[in-house]
Scaffold this motif. Structure first.
Motif, PDB file in Angstrom:
ATOM      1  N   LEU A 191       0.859  -1.180   0.000  1.00 54.40           N
ATOM      2  CA  LEU A 191       0.000   0.000   0.000  1.00 54.40           C
ATOM      3  C   LEU A 191       0.894   1.228   0.000  1.00 54.40           C
ATOM      4  O   LEU A 191       1.748   1.384   0.882  1.00 54.40           O
ATOM      5  CB  LEU A 191      -0.908  -0.001   1.235  1.00 54.40           C
ATOM      6  CG  LEU A 191      -1.942   1.124   1.309  1.00 54.40           C
ATOM      7  CD1 LEU A 191      -2.922   1.039   0.142  1.00 54.40           C
ATOM      8  CD2 LEU A 191      -2.699   1.072   2.630  1.00 54.40           C
TER       9      LEU A 191
ATOM     10  N   SER B 180      -6.821  -3.699  -4.314  1.00 51.55           N
ATOM     11  CA  SER B 180      -6.179  -2.810  -3.343  1.00 51.55           C
ATOM     12  C   SER B 180      -6.556  -3.219  -1.912  1.00 51.55           C
ATOM     13  O   SER B 180      -7.713  -3.573  -1.644  1.00 51.55           O
ATOM     14  CB  SER B 180      -6.623  -1.371  -3.581  1.00 51.55           C
ATOM     15  OG  SER B 180      -6.233  -0.534  -2.497  1.00 51.55           O
ATOM     16  N   PRO B 181      -5.616  -3.152  -0.986  1.00 54.33           N
ATOM     17  CA  PRO B 181      -5.929  -3.442   0.428  1.00 54.33           C
ATOM     18  C   PRO B 181      -6.964  -2.486   1.012  1.00 54.33           C
ATOM     19  O   PRO B 181      -7.591  -2.800   2.021  1.00 54.33           O
ATOM     20  CB  PRO B 181      -4.579  -3.274   1.132  1.00 54.33           C
ATOM     21  CG  PRO B 181      -3.553  -3.379   0.067  1.00 54.33           C
ATOM     22  CD  PRO B 181      -4.184  -2.855  -1.182  1.00 54.33           C
ATOM     23  N   LEU B 182      -7.135  -1.321   0.387  1.00 54.92           N
ATOM     24  CA  LEU B 182      -8.089  -0.343   0.911  1.00 54.92           C
ATOM     25  C   LEU B 182      -9.524  -0.877   0.886  1.00 54.92           C
ATOM     26  O   LEU B 182     -10.369  -0.415   1.663  1.00 54.92           O
ATOM     27  CB  LEU B 182      -7.999   0.958   0.110  1.00 54.92           C
ATOM     28  CG  LEU B 182      -6.706   1.770   0.321  1.00 54.92           C
ATOM     29  CD1 LEU B 182      -6.682   2.989  -0.589  1.00 54.92           C
ATOM     30  CD2 LEU B 182      -6.570   2.193   1.786  1.00 54.92           C
TER      31      LEU B 182
END
Length: 507
Positions: free
Chosen positions: A336, A409-411
């Motif tokens: 990230l 995405s980790p988001l």
């Protein structure tokens, strides 16, 4: 923590009494004990799903080897059974503290059991793994109710103005331990050695045990007494029953094992069924108790609504450590903003969100109350259910994006955990409060254990689905779970007036 001790007004000839943020000094002992216990518990839990799938068909290519190589369905079932047993064992843990050992001795025994469990997990082998998991679950159940009891014993009854603040500080210890555990234990276990990570969890519990034993002199002497000790006849009766059931289980599983028919399901299915049947049986027994007044019977009818709603909530919420954790490990990027991280760090998101949002939510309820617009308990429960449903609708987007093999995405996972945490803050503290308010007088000390059984029931349903072969990571199943929670929330809201009427004088 020593630097945070302050001086209070003199209360003894020896000089001013030392306090912990203005609270009894024993709170520091219990705060640190619980913080280290949670450090060990959540550290191991952060590794559990990843360790189980490592080397198996559902593991990602970059994941460290040496795990148990299980598929995701079996992993989810084991994870869910483990959590359900922790909360199921809180009831006998409270009983042992009340009737056999007293809270102080029970906590010391619990800490030793947990530490032994983590040390067993640190040894290689499938057999030692399950033995260690059982010991940690048993110890956690023993500790959970009794350490909270000792916090309450530090104060001069329920009307002590410091009492709520003391439990708030204690609650912060839980979340501090839970936040740092994945960052330390998760990193070491996931990146270097699974078993070293489990050993670190044992070290954490060992520190907690030493802290507790050194600081017991600051606890209320009542914590070392057995409130309602068993009579000699009762001890003999309970021992006979326990030995009988143990013998039956030993003979049964001995026959199954020697005949060559034993599989993991022989252990998982009975535990899962117990996690559904026992909570239902406890509620039915209380509801049908003829000693309850008409008003108490009515309140129990209302409480069942909250219990079922909570079970649905925890069924989905606790997949944050199984289904969602596995997705983050195998289908999400491990970088990230150009910075790499172990996927076990996802388990630090909930405690940090709790610490950030709990004061905000508490302020919001007070502000709305002053305006005359604070939502009722029923509406808060409905909101929590809808929010956990929304979190799984949100989960559908990264699921669909990853279906082509791309890493998301980790988001996306940050968003899922954030929504679930807001839902938790609508359900968990409110549920604890309404449980104490609606408890029949006869079951006042037992109802907190009954509330924990909602977690047991929810996780057991998740386990049953996994054992039955339902792929909980499929988009269609995730959508159905999201819809179930949302519709349950809408149903609770639509029937809010009826539930409110059943609550009687409770607001």
């Amino acid at each position: 923590m020593a630097s945070s001790l302050t001086k209070d007004s003199p209360s003894a000839p020896a000089g001013p009494e030392k306090t912990f943020f203005g609270h009894p000094r024993g709170l520091a002992t219990l705060f640190l004990t619980e913080m280290w216990e949670r450090f060990s518990f959540y550290g191991m839990r952060a590794l559990l799903t990843i360790y189980l799938i490592s080397g198996g068909p559902d593991a990602s290519k970059g994941l460290q080897g040496g795990g148990l190589g299980m598929d995701l369905a079996t992993t989810t079932a084991i994870y869910s059974i483990y959590l359900s047993m922790v909360y199921l064992l809180a009831m006998p843990g409270g009983w042992l503290g009340d009737r056999v050992w007293g809270p102080r001795k029970t906590v010391a025994i619990a800490a030793c059991t947990i530490m032994a469990g983590h040390l067993t997990l640190a040894l290689p082998g499938t057999g030692t793994f399950f033995a260690g998991l059982a010991l940690v679950a048993l110890g956690s159940g023993l500790l959970k109710a009794n350490i909270s009891t000792m916090v309450g014993q530090l104060y001069d009854g329920p009307d002590d103005p410091r009492r709520d603040g003391g439990f708030t500080i204690f609650y912060m210890g839980i979340n501090i331990g839970a936040f740092f555990a994945p960052l330390v234990i998760g990193t070491v276990g996931e990146k270097y050695s699974w078993h070293l990570g489990f050993a670190l969890a044992a070290v954490g519990m060992g520190i907690g045990l030493v802290t507790f034993l050194v600081g017991t002199r600051h606890l209320n002497p009542a914590s070392s007494r057995v409130p309602t000790p068993l009579s000699r006849e009762e001890r003999v009766s309970w021992l006979r029953k326990g030995m009988t059931w143990l013998l039956i289980a030993a003979v049964f599983y001995g026959v199954v094992g020697l005949s060559g028919h034993f599989t993991l399901n022989w252990a998982m299915i009975p535990l899962t069924l117990a996690g559904v049947v026992i909570p239902a049986g406890v509620l039915i027994r209380i509801k049908r108790d003829k000693d309850l007044s008409a008003a108490e019977q009515t309140k129990m009818s209302g409480y069942i609504w909250f219990f079922v709603a909570a079970a649905v909530f925890w069924m989905i919420y606790d997949q944050g450590g199984s289904t969602i954790q596995a997705f983050g490990t195998t289908k999400a990027s491990t970088e990230l903003f150009g910075i790499g991280f172990p996927t076990s760090w996802y388990q630090s998101l909930n405690p940090v969100f709790i610490m950030a949002l709990a004061p905000v939510m508490a302020w919001l309820w007070l502000w709305l109350n002053r305006k005359g617009h604070e939502p009722t308990t029923v509406v808060k429960f409905a909101a929590g259910l809808v929010l956990v449903g929304v979190s799984f609708f949100f989960f559908l987007m990264p699921l669909l994006m990853a279906s082509g093999g791309a890493l998301v995405s980790p988001l996306w996972l940050v968003g899922i955990y954030l929504i679930q945490t807001v839902g938790e803050l609508c359900i968990s503290p409110v549920g604890l409060s309404v449980t104490t308010k609606m408890a029949p007088a006869k079951y006042a000390s037992q109802m907190m254990g009954v509330w924990f059984l909602a977690v047991t029931a929810g996780d057991s349903v998740t386990s049953l689905l996994s054992i039955a072969g339902v792929d909980l990571s499929r988009s269609g199943v995730v959508a159905l779970e999201a819809l179930l929670a949302t519709l349950a929330g809408v149903a609770v809201y639509m029937y809010r007036k009826q539930v409110r009427a059943l609550m009687g004088d409770i607001h």
